[in-house]
Design an enzyme around this catalytic site. Structure first.
Site, PDB file in Angstrom:
ATOM      1  N   GLY A 133       0.832  -1.209   0.000  1.00  0.00           N
ATOM      2  CA  GLY A 133       0.000   0.000   0.000  1.00  0.00           C
ATOM      3  C   GLY A 133       0.859   1.248   0.000  1.00  0.00           C
ATOM      4  O   GLY A 133       0.487   2.280   0.558  1.00  0.00           O
ATOM      5  N   GLY A 172      -0.234   4.961  -0.864  1.00  0.00           N
ATOM      6  CA  GLY A 172      -1.255   5.646  -0.070  1.00  0.00           C
ATOM      7  C   GLY A 172      -0.684   6.784   0.766  1.00  0.00           C
ATOM      8  O   GLY A 172       0.507   7.107   0.694  1.00  0.00           O
ATOM      9  N   GLN A 173      -1.563   7.367   1.594  1.00  0.00           N
ATOM     10  CA  GLN A 173      -1.194   8.557   2.370  1.00  0.00           C
ATOM     11  C   GLN A 173      -0.028   8.279   3.320  1.00  0.00           C
ATOM     12  O   GLN A 173       0.915   9.058   3.397  1.00  0.00           O
ATOM     13  CB  GLN A 173      -2.415   9.039   3.172  1.00  0.00           C
ATOM     14  CG  GLN A 173      -2.206  10.364   3.878  1.00  0.00           C
ATOM     15  CD  GLN A 173      -3.180  10.575   5.038  1.00  0.00           C
ATOM     16  OE1 GLN A 173      -3.902   9.648   5.445  1.00  0.00           O
ATOM     17  NE2 GLN A 173      -3.197  11.777   5.573  1.00  0.00           N
ATOM     18  N   ASP A 222       2.236  -1.774  -4.517  1.00  0.00           N
ATOM     19  CA  ASP A 222       0.851  -1.286  -4.474  1.00  0.00           C
ATOM     20  C   ASP A 222       0.121  -1.895  -5.665  1.00  0.00           C
ATOM     21  O   ASP A 222       0.744  -2.282  -6.651  1.00  0.00           O
ATOM     22  CB  ASP A 222       0.816   0.249  -4.569  1.00  0.00           C
ATOM     23  CG  ASP A 222      -0.434   0.841  -3.957  1.00  0.00           C
ATOM     24  OD1 ASP A 222      -0.322   1.569  -2.961  1.00  0.00           O
ATOM     25  OD2 ASP A 222      -1.542   0.558  -4.463  1.00  0.00           O
ATOM     26  N   TYR A 277     -14.349  -1.648   7.812  1.00  0.00           N
ATOM     27  CA  TYR A 277     -12.939  -1.312   8.005  1.00  0.00           C
ATOM     28  C   TYR A 277     -12.502  -1.668   9.433  1.00  0.00           C
ATOM     29  O   TYR A 277     -11.478  -2.332   9.643  1.00  0.00           O
ATOM     30  CB  TYR A 277     -12.758   0.180   7.732  1.00  0.00           C
ATOM     31  CG  TYR A 277     -11.411   0.774   8.045  1.00  0.00           C
ATOM     32  CD1 TYR A 277     -10.277   0.378   7.357  1.00  0.00           C
ATOM     33  CD2 TYR A 277     -11.284   1.768   9.019  1.00  0.00           C
ATOM     34  CE1 TYR A 277      -9.037   0.957   7.624  1.00  0.00           C
ATOM     35  CE2 TYR A 277     -10.061   2.356   9.290  1.00  0.00           C
ATOM     36  CZ  TYR A 277      -8.939   1.944   8.593  1.00  0.00           C
ATOM     37  OH  TYR A 277      -7.724   2.523   8.868  1.00  0.00           O
ATOM     38  N   LYS A 307      -9.872  -4.578  10.769  1.00  0.00           N
ATOM     39  CA  LYS A 307      -8.657  -4.197  11.507  1.00  0.00           C
ATOM     40  C   LYS A 307      -8.589  -4.923  12.853  1.00  0.00           C
ATOM     41  O   LYS A 307      -7.513  -5.305  13.308  1.00  0.00           O
ATOM     42  CB  LYS A 307      -8.592  -2.676  11.696  1.00  0.00           C
ATOM     43  CG  LYS A 307      -8.269  -1.921  10.410  1.00  0.00           C
ATOM     44  CD  LYS A 307      -6.834  -2.176   9.940  1.00  0.00           C
ATOM     45  CE  LYS A 307      -6.466  -1.363   8.726  1.00  0.00           C
ATOM     46  NZ  LYS A 307      -5.065  -1.535   8.291  1.00  0.00           N
TER      47      LYS A 307
END
Ligand code: SER
Length: 316
Positions: A7, A10-11, A31, A139, A143
């Site tokens: 990932g 991503g941010q 990614d 989500y 998690k």
């Protein structure tokens, strides 16, 4: 040390990769998406990786044999409610695939990013690490399961699994599909167009953190001596302003910014299900965690960065 980040586009990934490369590690980004434009300047190996596909995960880990994997690939809370099935496949299946490949190839350490979204309503504030986890989003559900799976692999296969529960993260790099996005968007949109209509109530309050603190937390936890850690998963905290207080801080740095509020029922109900603040005593005691930035220090650091980014984009 050789490090693989999933990932990575991503941010969190974009800033983490830069921080790891700056510390001298051999960094491989991966990614399902192609390498972001902002990262083309850096000489970092990039691998296409769909974490839902175990054969791809095995192939990449088997070929690279990294010392550490930072597993960030996930679909965030708001986007997750639009497609719970895909969110389950990416977040739950992806994490299981990474854990399996780490076990098979005897990867030393897996770092996992958990979240405030593991919590549900009705908990004490600030909320400690060990409480009943009853999230309201897919989500959050995935998690929680990721935390538990990681603890299982640590106990059963001696994988060095470690995780932080991130507050909503704020940076110049925009997130995608998170419910905490109203906070970074207040900065970016105020600077880009002079106005922003937030999708939450002005009183909405969740735990937030400036990205440099979040990156440092991940790196410090990865480096902490294992014998000092009494658990695999840690709350980390920085500040918990109301949305209206973030707007005030933005207006101080960006005079004339018009920030208004129009709550979106779905995203506001997700925010309502999360705690106001986290108790990070265990992280402070076990590995010396401490945030550096409060809201105003973040605003002072972030606004010039976004100004510069927007200037660069405008001149292209
Ligand atoms: N930033 C995440 C989200 O909003 C929370 O961890 O979904």
């Amino acid at each position: 040390m050789k490090v693989l980040v999933t990932g990575a586009g991503g941010q969190v990934g974009q800033d983490l990769i830069a921080a790891l490369a700056d510390r001298g590690h051999v960094v491989h980004g991966s990614d399902v998406a192609s390498r972001p434009m902002a990262m083309t300047a850096r000489d970092i190996a990039w691998h296409h990786l769909d974490v839902t596909d175990l054969s791809q995960v095995r192939q990449v880990l088997g070929r690279l044999r990294p010392d550490v994997v930072f597993h960030l690939a996930a679909i965030l809370s708001a986007r997750g409610e639009e497609d719970p099935g895909l969110t389950y496949a990416v977040n739950q299946g992806g994490t299981h695939n990474l854990l399996e490949a780490c076990r098979e190839y005897r990867i030393r350490q897996l770092m996992f990013t958990s979240t405030i979204a593991v919590f549900g309503p009705g908990l004490p504030d600030p909320v400690p690490d060990d409480v009943s986890l009853r999230p309201r989003t897919m989500y959050g559900v995935t998690k929680v399961a990721g935390e538990l799976l990681g603890e299982y692999y640590a106990a059963r296969y001696d994988l060095d699994f470690r995780a932080v529960r991130f507050p909503g993260l704020i940076s110049a790099t925009l997130p995608g599909g998170g419910t905490s996005d109203y906070a970074p968007l207040m900065y970016v949109e105020s600077l880009r167009c002079g106005r922003y209509e937030a999708f939450c109530r002005p009183e909405a309050r969740i735990p937030l953190m400036y990205m440099p603190d979040g990156i440092r937390a991940l790196v410090e936890l990865a480096n902490a001596p294992r014998e000092r850690l009494k658990r695999c998963v840690y709350n980390i905290a920085a500040f918990s302003p109301a949305a209206s207080e973030i707007a005030d801080s933005v207006r101080r740095a960006v005079p004339g910014a018009e920030i208004t509020f129009k709550p979106d029922p779905i995203r506001q109900s997700i925010l309502d299900s999360w705690p106001d603040a986290l108790d990070d005593t265990c992280a402070r005691e076990d590995w010396g965690w401490q945030p550096e930035y409060d809201l105003e220090a973040m605003t002072d650091d972030l606004v010039p960065q976004i100004r510069q980014l927007i200037g660069v984009q405008a001149s292209k």
